[in-house]
Scaffold this motif. Structure first.
Motif, PDB file in Angstrom:
ATOM      1  N   ILE A  72      -6.649  36.033  24.057  1.00  0.00           N
ATOM      2  CA  ILE A  72      -6.060  36.902  24.891  1.00  0.00           C
ATOM      3  C   ILE A  72      -7.229  37.309  25.851  1.00  0.00           C
ATOM      4  O   ILE A  72      -6.794  37.441  27.143  1.00  0.00           O
ATOM      5  CB  ILE A  72      -5.392  37.933  24.344  1.00  0.00           C
ATOM      6  CG1 ILE A  72      -4.418  37.627  23.304  1.00  0.00           C
ATOM      7  CG2 ILE A  72      -4.629  39.186  25.317  1.00  0.00           C
ATOM      8  CD1 ILE A  72      -3.025  37.427  24.003  1.00  0.00           C
ATOM      9  N   ARG A  73      -8.369  37.703  25.515  1.00  0.00           N
ATOM     10  CA  ARG A  73      -9.398  38.252  26.309  1.00  0.00           C
ATOM     11  C   ARG A  73      -9.877  37.031  27.205  1.00  0.00           C
ATOM     12  O   ARG A  73     -10.198  37.310  28.483  1.00  0.00           O
ATOM     13  CB  ARG A  73     -10.566  38.659  25.256  1.00  0.00           C
ATOM     14  CG  ARG A  73     -10.444  40.039  25.086  1.00  0.00           C
ATOM     15  CD  ARG A  73     -11.935  40.859  24.572  1.00  0.00           C
ATOM     16  NE  ARG A  73     -12.478  39.859  23.451  1.00  0.00           N
ATOM     17  CZ  ARG A  73     -12.003  40.301  22.159  1.00  0.00           C
ATOM     18  NH1 ARG A  73     -11.290  41.165  21.962  1.00  0.00           N
ATOM     19  NH2 ARG A  73     -12.727  39.348  21.324  1.00  0.00           N
ATOM     20  N   LEU A  74      -9.990  35.951  26.543  1.00  0.00           N
ATOM     21  CA  LEU A  74     -10.560  34.733  27.541  1.00  0.00           C
ATOM     22  C   LEU A  74      -9.465  34.385  28.694  1.00  0.00           C
ATOM     23  O   LEU A  74      -9.861  34.102  29.712  1.00  0.00           O
ATOM     24  CB  LEU A  74     -10.784  33.779  26.717  1.00  0.00           C
ATOM     25  CG  LEU A  74     -11.617  32.390  27.432  1.00  0.00           C
ATOM     26  CD1 LEU A  74     -12.821  32.813  27.806  1.00  0.00           C
ATOM     27  CD2 LEU A  74     -11.700  31.277  26.251  1.00  0.00           C
ATOM     28  N   ALA A  75      -8.256  34.545  28.216  1.00  0.00           N
ATOM     29  CA  ALA A  75      -7.034  34.178  29.193  1.00  0.00           C
ATOM     30  C   ALA A  75      -7.192  35.159  30.242  1.00  0.00           C
ATOM     31  O   ALA A  75      -7.028  34.892  31.595  1.00  0.00           O
ATOM     32  CB  ALA A  75      -5.750  34.366  28.517  1.00  0.00           C
ATOM     33  N   PRO A  95      -8.686  30.418  18.050  1.00  0.00           N
ATOM     34  CA  PRO A  95      -7.117  30.179  17.699  1.00  0.00           C
ATOM     35  C   PRO A  95      -6.369  30.824  18.892  1.00  0.00           C
ATOM     36  O   PRO A  95      -6.941  31.924  19.381  1.00  0.00           O
ATOM     37  CB  PRO A  95      -6.978  31.150  16.539  1.00  0.00           C
ATOM     38  CG  PRO A  95      -8.390  31.400  15.935  1.00  0.00           C
ATOM     39  CD  PRO A  95      -9.630  31.213  16.749  1.00  0.00           C
ATOM     40  N   TYR A  96      -5.323  29.978  19.364  1.00  0.00           N
ATOM     41  CA  TYR A  96      -4.506  30.594  20.319  1.00  0.00           C
ATOM     42  C   TYR A  96      -3.975  31.991  20.198  1.00  0.00           C
ATOM     43  O   TYR A  96      -3.847  32.724  20.992  1.00  0.00           O
ATOM     44  CB  TYR A  96      -3.440  29.401  20.530  1.00  0.00           C
ATOM     45  CG  TYR A  96      -2.272  29.751  21.648  1.00  0.00           C
ATOM     46  CD1 TYR A  96      -2.508  28.965  22.834  1.00  0.00           C
ATOM     47  CD2 TYR A  96      -1.207  30.540  21.456  1.00  0.00           C
ATOM     48  CE1 TYR A  96      -1.727  29.059  23.822  1.00  0.00           C
ATOM     49  CE2 TYR A  96      -0.564  30.958  22.640  1.00  0.00           C
ATOM     50  CZ  TYR A  96      -0.477  30.023  23.963  1.00  0.00           C
ATOM     51  OH  TYR A  96       0.083  30.028  24.602  1.00  0.00           O
ATOM     52  N   ASN A  97      -3.561  32.284  18.746  1.00  0.00           N
ATOM     53  CA  ASN A  97      -2.885  33.459  18.584  1.00  0.00           C
ATOM     54  C   ASN A  97      -4.230  34.430  17.845  1.00  0.00           C
ATOM     55  O   ASN A  97      -4.051  34.978  16.824  1.00  0.00           O
ATOM     56  CB  ASN A  97      -2.000  33.600  17.336  1.00  0.00           C
ATOM     57  CG  ASN A  97      -2.344  32.292  16.243  1.00  0.00           C
ATOM     58  OD1 ASN A  97      -3.704  31.796  16.246  1.00  0.00           O
ATOM     59  ND2 ASN A  97      -1.721  32.073  15.097  1.00  0.00           N
ATOM     60  N   VAL A 132       5.442  37.221  18.942  1.00  0.00           N
ATOM     61  CA  VAL A 132       4.957  38.205  19.956  1.00  0.00           C
ATOM     62  C   VAL A 132       3.620  37.561  20.306  1.00  0.00           C
ATOM     63  O   VAL A 132       3.073  38.183  21.598  1.00  0.00           O
ATOM     64  CB  VAL A 132       4.503  39.370  19.082  1.00  0.00           C
ATOM     65  CG1 VAL A 132       5.463  40.063  18.357  1.00  0.00           C
ATOM     66  CG2 VAL A 132       3.448  39.157  17.929  1.00  0.00           C
ATOM     67  N   ASP A 133       2.984  36.648  19.533  1.00  0.00           N
ATOM     68  CA  ASP A 133       1.691  36.113  20.296  1.00  0.00           C
ATOM     69  C   ASP A 133       1.879  35.222  21.409  1.00  0.00           C
ATOM     70  O   ASP A 133       1.262  35.128  22.266  1.00  0.00           O
ATOM     71  CB  ASP A 133       0.867  35.475  19.256  1.00  0.00           C
ATOM     72  CG  ASP A 133       0.348  36.562  17.993  1.00  0.00           C
ATOM     73  OD1 ASP A 133      -0.125  37.564  18.571  1.00  0.00           O
ATOM     74  OD2 ASP A 133       0.473  36.181  16.877  1.00  0.00           O
ATOM     75  N   GLN A 163       1.578  34.993  27.501  1.00  0.00           N
ATOM     76  CA  GLN A 163       2.166  34.974  28.707  1.00  0.00           C
ATOM     77  C   GLN A 163       1.959  35.801  29.690  1.00  0.00           C
ATOM     78  O   GLN A 163       1.515  35.784  30.917  1.00  0.00           O
ATOM     79  CB  GLN A 163       3.855  34.980  28.510  1.00  0.00           C
ATOM     80  CG  GLN A 163       4.547  34.740  29.773  1.00  0.00           C
ATOM     81  CD  GLN A 163       6.128  34.490  29.397  1.00  0.00           C
ATOM     82  OE1 GLN A 163       6.628  34.113  28.499  1.00  0.00           O
ATOM     83  NE2 GLN A 163       6.644  35.015  30.565  1.00  0.00           N
ATOM     84  N   ALA A 164       1.807  37.143  29.002  1.00  0.00           N
ATOM     85  CA  ALA A 164       1.680  38.483  29.691  1.00  0.00           C
ATOM     86  C   ALA A 164       0.110  38.626  30.213  1.00  0.00           C
ATOM     87  O   ALA A 164       0.110  38.942  31.200  1.00  0.00           O
ATOM     88  CB  ALA A 164       1.900  39.697  28.801  1.00  0.00           C
TER      89      ALA A 164
END
Ligand code: ADP
Length: 574
Positions: free
Chosen positions: A369-372, A362-364, A508-509, A514-515
């Motif tokens: 986030i870890r993979l990004a 899931p994107y959110n 927030v997700d 983005q961050a």
């Protein structure tokens, strides 16, 4: 060499805008010839550095890089390489000085850039405020907003030689005396339509917001304070306008300048139109994006990232983009000089959301986030190493010895990474755009004979096939109507959790994603933070503060339904 997997839609886009045409508008270049025109032109540059270079072989490599859909350069490179115009960059920033001559020089320069398919960003912060005196005429100045309207009208008139209409970014510093007028200048959706606008926020201002104090308005001519405003009130006004129709956005000027690697050349005061590329006045940059859906390999149970292929792709892409700087025919001598002094390139990604779908993440989610973090960290490191290797062969960028990078290894490019919106090139590559989530999973297309066709995201369609739901027309139509599968109970919950769309994801997700990319990107990240229609001003304020805390360089928000001419309406696409 065959061109892999190119979709019907992509072929239409290529024919309309990219393939060569004769004077009567007939297409005279095949898709293959088009990519060959680009790869030949960009590969020839190698001979400038090595007279034994096998440019034919390099052209084959670049041709395969693009036609495998692993990588695409920005639109102007595809459109103009090997053609008379020869202008290859998407991003420019032009200065606007405080005199009639300088203002109208800038209008003219912008028109030349738009004609060639590039977009321009400007800071209007140097213009004296409205009502200030004009010495030579004894009159009063009309201020930044009135001059922006001149730039806007000029843009409207230049239709980019049949390629695309121009796009602009207009920035005003939050401490300019005309800031209130600027915040309001796009309140009416039909005004200044060829501009995105952003407020240039300073650390000083954010501190005043936090401490709930006033901050000074500065006269651009004298540099002295000529008034003050409540920081909280101005912040709330920005939030209110963005809540209403998505404009203005904000950019954090001090962060852009913290990452300015050649401060001796002046301050960064603006970005390109979509906000991902901060540049010095008269600097330009060419972008390119790796298609992450092509960086996956099959495993027994699904997919995984193929980091060796990613490494190879990034190496080839950096080589390609560095060559573009040489092959480029710049619209002005001063742009050529400024660009060649830093040799910035902007390598980014597209197809991030689609890659996550293929990986069933899931994107959110924390995992996304870890993979990004891992993927973009890898691209950034690999890209920098590739630029350093090029520096050994070709020399570092000319301003390297006065840059903030001078203690480290010599670099060929002052910046290497940028995350672009990839509006058109992602259509060519057939993947989701940039690092954005999927906007809607299905559309209804009205065919000319009056029948309707439901077009479903191919990755979802594949999933529905495995669930035996792909023939259920009522279900497909419902997806098209709602854009999301979040509420469709026939589809198992774990599938619904993976196939989230932009509106299923909390602001927030969006910002955390983005961050995560910004953390490993030299320049900035193009990203829209989507809000549902019912979102409040407080939600928008919270998102701005979070973006600030998380280290983003800017924020663009959009609340569903808040602009009449919304480009993509869920369920209503013709
Ligand atoms: P593409 O997919 O066509 O390569 P992007 O959507 O990634 O382009 O946009 C990258 C940059 O290209 C933008 O930030 C802007 O600088 C420029 N650009 C995009 N669209 C336009 C346009 N219509 N006119 C001028 N410049 C544009």
């Amino acid at each position: 060499m065959a061109i892999s997997d190119i979709s019907e839609n992509a072929l239409k886009v290529l024919e309309k805008r990219y393939q060569g045409k004769d004077e009567d508008g007939n297409v005279v270049e095949s898709v293959e010839q088009m990519f060959r025109r680009v790869s030949d032109t960009i590969a020839r540059v190698d001979a400038n550095f090595d007279n034994t270079a096998d440019t034919g072989k390099v052209s084959d490599e670049f041709f395969e890089l693009m036609t495998s859909l692993r990588f695409m350069p920005n639109s102007p490179t595809l459109m103009n390489a090997g053609r008379t115009l020869g202008q290859l960059s998407a991003c420019f920033v032009l200065p606007v000085g405080d005199s009639m001559e300088e203002i109208f020089d800038s209008v003219k320069n912008a028109a030349l850039i738009h004609k060639s398919g590039g977009g321009t960003g400007f800071s209007f912060s140097r213009l004296r405020q409205s009502g200030a005196s004009v010495k030579s005429t004894g009159g009063v100045a009309s201020g930044p907003v009135s001059f922006m309207k001149v730039f806007n009208a000029a843009t409207e008139a230049v239709k980019q030689g049949g390629t695309r209409r121009g796009a602009n970014m207009g920035i005003l510093r939050v401490d300019h005396p005309d800031i209130l007028e600027f915040i309001d200048c796009k309140a009416n959706n039909s005004d200044i339509t060829n501009f995105n606008i952003s407020i240039g926020i300073t650390e000083k201002f954010m501190q005043a917001v936090e401490e709930q104090t006033d901050y000074d308005l500065i006269d651009p001519k004298s540099g002295t304070a000529v008034g003050h405003l409540s920081a909280v009130k101005v912040f709330e006004l920005i939030v209110d306008h963005a809540w209403k129709n998505g404009e203005p956005g904000i950019i954090f000027l001090d962060r852009l300048n913290r990452d300015n690697v050649v401060p001796s050349q002046g301050e960064i005061e603006s970005t390109n139109p979509c906000g991902e590329q901060p540049l010095l006045p008269y600097e330009s940059c060419n972008l390119g994006s790796v298609n992450l859906t092509k960086m996956l390999r099959r495993t027994l149970t699904g997919y995984e990232f193929d980091f060796r292929l990613l490494e190879q792709t990034v190496n080839e892409a950096v080589h390609f983009l560095d060559n573009v700087i040489e092959a480029n025919n710049y619209p002005l001598d001063i742009i050529a000089e400024t660009t060649r002094a830093t040799r910035k390139i902007g390598l980014g990604v597209m197809g991030w959301a689609d890659a996550l779908l293929m990986l069933e993440i899931p994107y959110n989610s924390e995992e996304a986030i870890r993979l990004a973090d891992k993927v973009m960290g890898f691209i950034n490191n690999t890209g920098h190493a590739a630029s350093a290797r090029l520096a050994e062969k070709r020399g570092s960028f000319p301003l390297f010895s006065v840059s903030t990078l001078r203690e480290g290894p010599a670099m060929r490019n002052a910046t290497v990474t940028t995350i672009a919106p990839t509006g058109t090139i992602s259509m060519i590559a057939g993947c989701s755009s940039g690092v954005e989530p999927v906007f809607a999973y299905a559309f209804v297309r009205n065919i000319m004979d009056g029948t309707e066709m439901v077009e479903v995201n191919p990755i979802l369609m594949h999933k529905l096939e495995t669930l035996g739901l792909d023939k259920d027309r009522a279900l497909l139509k419902r997806i098209a109507r709602e854009g999301t599968i979040a509420h469709i109970e026939e589809i198992p919950q774990e599938v619904r959790d993976v196939f989230v769309c932009a509106h299923d994801i909390r602001p927030v997700d969006h910002i955390r994603m983005q961050a995560a990319f910004q953390n490993h990107t030299d320049n900035a990240v193009s990203k829209t933070v989507n809000f549902p229609k019912e979102a409040t001003r407080g939600d928008v304020r919270e998102a701005y503060l979070l973006a600030y805390e998380e280290g983003c360089k800017g924020v663009t928000i959009y609340r569903d339904g808040s602009r009449e001419e919304q480009v993509l309406n869920i369920g209503e696409v013709n």
